[in-house]
Design an enzyme around this catalytic site. Structure first.
Site, PDB file in Angstrom:
ATOM      1  N   SER A 409     -19.679 -13.346  14.487  1.00 38.72           N
ATOM      2  CA  SER A 409     -20.042 -13.579  15.645  1.00 38.72           C
ATOM      3  C   SER A 409     -19.651 -14.954  16.298  1.00 38.72           C
ATOM      4  O   SER A 409     -19.785 -15.435  17.117  1.00 38.72           O
ATOM      5  CB  SER A 409     -21.667 -13.641  15.828  1.00 38.72           C
ATOM      6  OG  SER A 409     -22.218 -14.422  14.632  1.00 38.72           O
ATOM      7  N   HIS A 430     -18.311  -7.280  17.850  1.00 40.02           N
ATOM      8  CA  HIS A 430     -19.189  -8.046  17.574  1.00 40.02           C
ATOM      9  C   HIS A 430     -20.495  -7.082  18.409  1.00 40.02           C
ATOM     10  O   HIS A 430     -20.811  -7.150  19.586  1.00 40.02           O
ATOM     11  CB  HIS A 430     -19.165  -9.281  18.447  1.00 40.02           C
ATOM     12  CG  HIS A 430     -20.383 -10.286  18.299  1.00 40.02           C
ATOM     13  ND1 HIS A 430     -20.657 -11.027  19.149  1.00 40.02           N
ATOM     14  CD2 HIS A 430     -21.347 -10.357  17.363  1.00 40.02           C
ATOM     15  CE1 HIS A 430     -21.917 -11.865  18.988  1.00 40.02           C
ATOM     16  NE2 HIS A 430     -22.248 -11.329  17.872  1.00 40.02           N
ATOM     17  N   ASN A 480     -22.127 -15.785  23.077  1.00 41.62           N
ATOM     18  CA  ASN A 480     -23.029 -16.947  22.362  1.00 41.62           C
ATOM     19  C   ASN A 480     -22.466 -18.133  22.822  1.00 41.62           C
ATOM     20  O   ASN A 480     -23.279 -19.044  22.611  1.00 41.62           O
ATOM     21  CB  ASN A 480     -22.878 -16.511  20.814  1.00 41.62           C
ATOM     22  CG  ASN A 480     -23.714 -15.336  20.217  1.00 41.62           C
ATOM     23  OD1 ASN A 480     -24.563 -15.115  21.057  1.00 41.62           O
ATOM     24  ND2 ASN A 480     -23.502 -15.036  18.997  1.00 41.62           N
TER      25      ASN A 480
END
Ligand code: 3H9
Length: 697
Positions: A409, A430, A480
């Site tokens: 990630s 991912h 993220n």
């Protein structure tokens, strides 16, 4: 260009075919064509019945969404449908593929309906932020009753022909594979039986059911999270129980127009088109994906087992590799549990589950089995050394042409690729946890990834039912990376005086299913802690550090899994309740840092949170990590709970005005000019009075 509506006599039946590929949307040309066909049929003495069909894969996909927001052009769809319904000779609709929205409303204007096996019939307008505006809210309750109509209209979920027959939406399920032939046979049969025109609008007004409406309203108020369309659609259905058809149609029109003019409609239609655009990438246009039937998964933890489950559910064979026999057994047990849950949710039949477990899944300990895999996905511990070791081993056993994917990630996929002799075959996949449930898949294209490998990743993602977004390599990729920025903005507000609970509530009111601190509790406070540790050496001396979050972690408050995080979870409050101790810890931190807390309005909370999200989104686009603003929108929508009716953060910014967002950031910079710096792309677009949408192509 060929005519979008054709009229042909088949014996005594007028066969009217709508042909506007790819989905026979009811565009202006189609409506005009239908209008002409109706007039011709009314005056055609040789035609005793009219059969409506769609050419190609579907009957009708609904109103032409690309026309929304443009000036209306006559004839309108409601008028065309009322004209169909008013014909004095029988009108039959032969439905195949899909009849959605205005498409089903056309069928409701017909007097008899036949649907072919496997057809999908629905009124999905609420998913576009509108309501059925061509008679659906008035005719459906007359035909199938209030409860069934409300189900279809407020959920937008389509039904199959069996259910449609059961509730009376259609009259018959056709047989064979030619809808026109099945329709013609049905029409002949009706004529032979002396069937007459039978307008749905002439059926008696459905009975009001106040309690049902109130119960549905209460349920929708909870589930709609700020979306106005489902509740407005409910009002329209209620009107059907109170008004004669003509007035009911007018009321429907009024409510439809209200929604059509709303920003929510614009947001949801933006999302609809983005869902389709996101997978269209010039780099893979015309590139054939490699074949894949078997997937190797390395690592059987929650993520690996979830990925394996997703692949099995898509009909692929899976070999899962674990370190030892016990771990392999545990992975199998997790997959079995996932499949059992899929059976319970009706996503998988029991027989299919049994077949998968006996024939399609291998949980083993040696890498050799991976020699037979078409795609190998690594989901082991997030450590560069471990991943490089795993990829070196994969490189030894995988046959040439196998796609080698990592589920990292945040790690540098270029470096992972260098551990192999074939960096062109290496890509990032991912997944989001739980991988067999969450829709988002970030496909991370590394420097040397071959277009064919990217194309295969997109094809695989599609087969797994994922919404795939292309991302470039950076820490956190698209999602993220942006998350860490808006979460930091939230943390700064906590330091300055807002409580995590107020922040969560303000963002729920904005439309997120959960606020950032609820999300942290769900993911586990250890995740955030480890990320902070990992990034410790990148920390700038002016970064504002959320030390209280470390304190909570060090106290063993790991979130939902330990019963305490930001919230307390116990039997009385399984969804969490506030904890004054957390506020005390935060207050102590403020004091230690010499911060005098101030009040925040919910509006300011949302504005700061969104400004941080948009600003980092702009950087991610500018750096080419996301290719277009729409990739950011889709990522946030499918992986981070961004409210669909707001279209995505970049669409939100366009709606607010980029100058407004830039000015806010400049204002915030007055208090912290280290964190709040206007992203260059945002500044450029705001100066030009342009929009992110202008970059979507
Ligand atoms: C409505 O009807 C309002 C009325 O109540 C009131 C009116 C007054 N219009 O999805 P695909 C395009 S609201 C224009 O990839 P599939 C789509 O963008 C409407 N374009 O195919 C794509 O374009 P491109 C209610 C449309 O086979 C291409 O067609 N109806 C429309 O996977 C292929 O689409 C709906 O909400 C449209 N209505 O799925 C149904 N629909 O190739 C919306 C599609 O350039 N549509 N396009 O990317 C769908 O759910 C699916 O498209 C469908 C086919 C199931 C039909």
């Amino acid at each position: 260009m060929s005519e979008p509506v054709t009229y042909r006599l088949e014996g005594r039946i007028a066969l009217v075919t709508i042909d506007n590929q790819p989905v026979n949307a009811l565009s202006h040309a189609v409506r005009e064509g239908l209008d002409g066909a109706i007039t011709r049929f009314a005056g055609d003495d040789a035609a005793e019945a009219l059969l409506l069909t769609g050419a190609g894969r579907v009957f009708l996909g609904g109103a032409d969404i690309t026309e929304f927001g443009k000036p209306p052009r006559a004839p309108s769809l409601p008028d065309v449908i009322t004209a169909i319904e008013g014909l004095e000779k029988p009108v039959i609709a032969a439905i195949h593929g899909v009849a959605l929205g205005g498409g089903l409303e056309v069928a409701l204007g017909a007097h008899y309906r036949l649907a072919m096996p496997g057809t999908s019939l629905g009124l999905p307008e609420v998913k576009l932020g509108i309501l059925p505006g061509a008679g659906g809210t008035q005719r459906a309750p007359r035909l199938v009753g209030v409860a069934a109509a409300l189900d279809m209209i407020t959920s937008g979920t389509p039904i199959g022909p069996e259910k449609a027959l059961e509730i009376g939406l259609i009259d018959r399920i056709g047989s064979g594979d030619d809808p026109a032939a099945a329709g013609l046979a049905y029409a002949e049969e009706l004529l032979a039986a002396g069937a007459q025109a039978r307008p749905v609008g002439a059926l008696p007004m459905p009975q009001d059911a106040p309690e049902l409406f109130e119960a549905r309203r209460a349920a929708l108020e909870k589930s709609a999270r700020g979306e106005i369309a489902p509740l407005t659609a409910l009002d329209a259905v209620r009107a059907a129980t109170r008004l004669p058809i003509g007035e009911g149609l007018e009321e429907e029109r009024r409510l439809f127009q209200q929604l059509l003019d709303s920003p929510q409609r614009a947001g949801m239609i933006h999302a609809f088109f983005n869902d389709r655009k996101v997978a269209k990438l010039p780099e893979i246009a015309g590139v054939a994906p490699r074949d894949f039937a078997s997937v190797g998964v390395i690592g059987g933890g929650t993520m690996g087992a979830g990925i394996a489950t997703a692949a099995l559910l898509a009909g692929l064979r899976v070999s899962l590799v674990e370190r030892d026999a016990d771990a392999a057994e545990r992975a199998r047990a997790t997959i079995e549990k996932n499949l059992a849950a899929a059976v319970k949710r009706g996503k998988l039949g029991q027989e299919r589950r049994d077949a998968i477990l006996s024939g399609a899944l291998d949980c083993v300990t040696g890498y050799e089995v991976l020699g037979g895999a078409d795609v190998i996905i690594e989901a082991v511990f997030e450590s560069m050394d471990v991943k490089k070791e795993v990829f070196a081993q994969i490189d030894r056993v995988a046959r040439p042409g196998t796609v080698l994917a990592t589920n990292t990630s945040y790690l540098d996929i270029n470096e992972i690729a260098r551990a192999t002799s074939r960096p062109q075959d290496v890509i990032g996949l991912h997944f989001f946890s739980p991988a067999h449930v969450m829709k988002l898949l970030e496909i991370v294209v590394a420097g040397k990834t071959a277009p064919e490998v990217t194309a295969t990743a997109f094809a695989l993602g599609k087969a797994l039912g994922k919404t795939c977004v292309r991302a470039g390599v950076c820490d956190g990729f698209i999602g993220n990376r942006i998350l860490s920025h808006y979460r930091a903005a939230a943390d700064h507000m906590v330091l300055d005086g807002a409580s995590p609970y107020q922040i969560d509530a303000a963002l729920r009111d904005f439309g997120f299913p959960m606020g950032p601190y609820q999300v942290a509790d769900l993911a586990g406070l250890d995740i955030g802690y480890m990320t902070r540790q990992r990034k410790a050496d990148q920390r700038h001396e002016r970064d504002r550090y959320p030390g209280w979050a470390d304190t909570l972690y060090e106290m063993g408050r790991l979130g939902q899994k330990s019963g305490r995080g930001y919230y307390i979870y116990d039997e009385q409050s399984p969804r969490g309740r506030l904890d004054p101790e957390v506020e005390e810890i935060i207050a102590a931190e403020r004091e230690a840092q010499g911060i005098r807390p101030r009040d925040f309005t919910d509006e300011e909370i949302v504005e700061r949170y969104m400004a941080a999200m948009v600003n980092e989104g702009a950087r991610v686009v500018d750096e080419g990590i996301a290719q277009r603003p729409l990739d950011v929108d889709v990522t946030l929508l499918y992986g981070y709970g961004f409210p669909r009716h707001r279209g995505g953060p970049m669409h939100y910014a366009d709606t607010a005005g980029l100058g407004v967002i830039r000015d806010r950031i400049q204002r915030y910079a007055g208090g912290d000019d280290h964190f709040w710096q206007v992203a260059p792309l945002l500044a450029r677009l705001a100066d030009d009075q342009s929009t992110f949408a202008s970059l979507n192509g």
